[in-house]
Design a protein around this motif. Structure first.
Motif, PDB file in Angstrom:
ATOM      1  N   GLU A 174      -2.801  11.005   2.397  1.00 23.94           N
ATOM      2  CA  GLU A 174      -2.290   9.885   2.131  1.00 23.94           C
ATOM      3  C   GLU A 174      -2.716   9.129   0.959  1.00 23.94           C
ATOM      4  N   THR A 175      -2.022   7.862   0.483  1.00 19.87           N
ATOM      5  CA  THR A 175      -2.265   7.153  -0.772  1.00 19.87           C
ATOM      6  C   THR A 175      -3.098   6.046  -0.248  1.00 19.87           C
ATOM      7  N   LEU A 176      -4.229   5.656  -1.136  1.00 16.58           N
ATOM      8  CA  LEU A 176      -5.132   4.987  -0.958  1.00 16.58           C
ATOM      9  C   LEU A 176      -4.748   3.792  -1.956  1.00 16.58           C
ATOM     10  N   SER A 177      -4.508   2.449  -1.484  1.00 18.25           N
ATOM     11  CA  SER A 177      -4.001   1.494  -2.323  1.00 18.25           C
ATOM     12  C   SER A 177      -5.094   0.247  -2.217  1.00 18.25           C
ATOM     13  N   LEU A 178      -5.659  -0.231  -3.177  1.00 24.34           N
ATOM     14  CA  LEU A 178      -6.307  -1.528  -3.286  1.00 24.34           C
ATOM     15  C   LEU A 178      -6.035  -2.319  -4.176  1.00 24.34           C
ATOM     16  N   THR A 179      -6.132  -3.783  -3.973  1.00 23.96           N
ATOM     17  CA  THR A 179      -5.777  -4.847  -4.821  1.00 23.96           C
ATOM     18  C   THR A 179      -6.812  -5.576  -5.345  1.00 23.96           C
ATOM     19  N   CYS A 180      -7.037  -5.977  -6.805  1.00 23.09           N
ATOM     20  CA  CYS A 180      -8.074  -6.828  -7.014  1.00 23.09           C
ATOM     21  C   CYS A 180      -7.566  -8.336  -7.691  1.00 23.09           C
ATOM     22  N   THR A 181      -7.975  -9.229  -6.798  1.00 22.06           N
ATOM     23  CA  THR A 181      -7.406 -10.367  -7.244  1.00 22.06           C
ATOM     24  C   THR A 181      -8.168 -11.052  -8.032  1.00 22.06           C
ATOM     25  N   VAL A 182      -7.678 -11.636  -9.374  1.00 21.60           N
ATOM     26  CA  VAL A 182      -8.590 -12.334 -10.291  1.00 21.60           C
ATOM     27  C   VAL A 182      -8.590 -13.708 -10.528  1.00 21.60           C
ATOM     28  N   SER A 183      -9.593 -14.554 -10.341  1.00 18.35           N
ATOM     29  CA  SER A 183      -9.423 -15.891 -10.590  1.00 18.35           C
ATOM     30  C   SER A 183     -10.475 -16.279 -11.696  1.00 18.35           C
TER      31      SER A 183
END
Length: 125
Positions: free
Chosen positions: A16-25
């Motif tokens: 499967e596909t690994l999906s990660l998000t990085c939120t920047v503040s």
């Protein structure tokens, strides 16, 4: 002060596909002249630079992952995202997002300025 936070599923099935998000503040990803990196650390191993996207939206990938990796961004949410396709158990690692002032592929933690706390991703059926 720039802060980063990774988010995404902790468990992914093989192929499967690994999906990660990085939120920047603490600053816009389009205005700060940073490179926004994805780095991982498999269990018992060192850091591995995976790829980066810069303030202008240009992407840079590790040659060893180039066929499987995509990094994109959502400027409206001040986020950048990692997608890693066709994962195997060897992709099990702690995944980090981090900033750098220059494009660097090093595994030296000191070359990066700001880090997320990291998120564990396990590839298993």
């Amino acid at each position: 002060q720039v802060q980063l936070q990774e988010s995404g599923p902790g468990l992914v099935k093989p192929s499967e596909t690994l999906s990660l998000t990085c939120t920047v503040s603490g600053g816009s990803i389009t205005l700060n002249y940073y490179y926004y990196n994805w780095i991982r650390q498999p269990p018992g191993k060192g850091l591995e630079w995976m790829g980066a996207i810069d303030y202008d939206g240009s992407t840079y990938y590790s040659p060893s992952l180039k066929s499987r990796i995509s990094i994109s961004r959502d400027t409206s949410k001040n986020q950048f995202t990692l997608q890693l396709r066709s994962v195997t158990p060897e992709d099990t690692a702690v995944y980090y997002c981090a900033t750098s002032l220059i494009l660097t592929t090093t595994d030296n933690r000191d070359e990066y300025d700001y880090w997320g706390q990291g998120t564990q991703v396990t590839v298993s059926s």
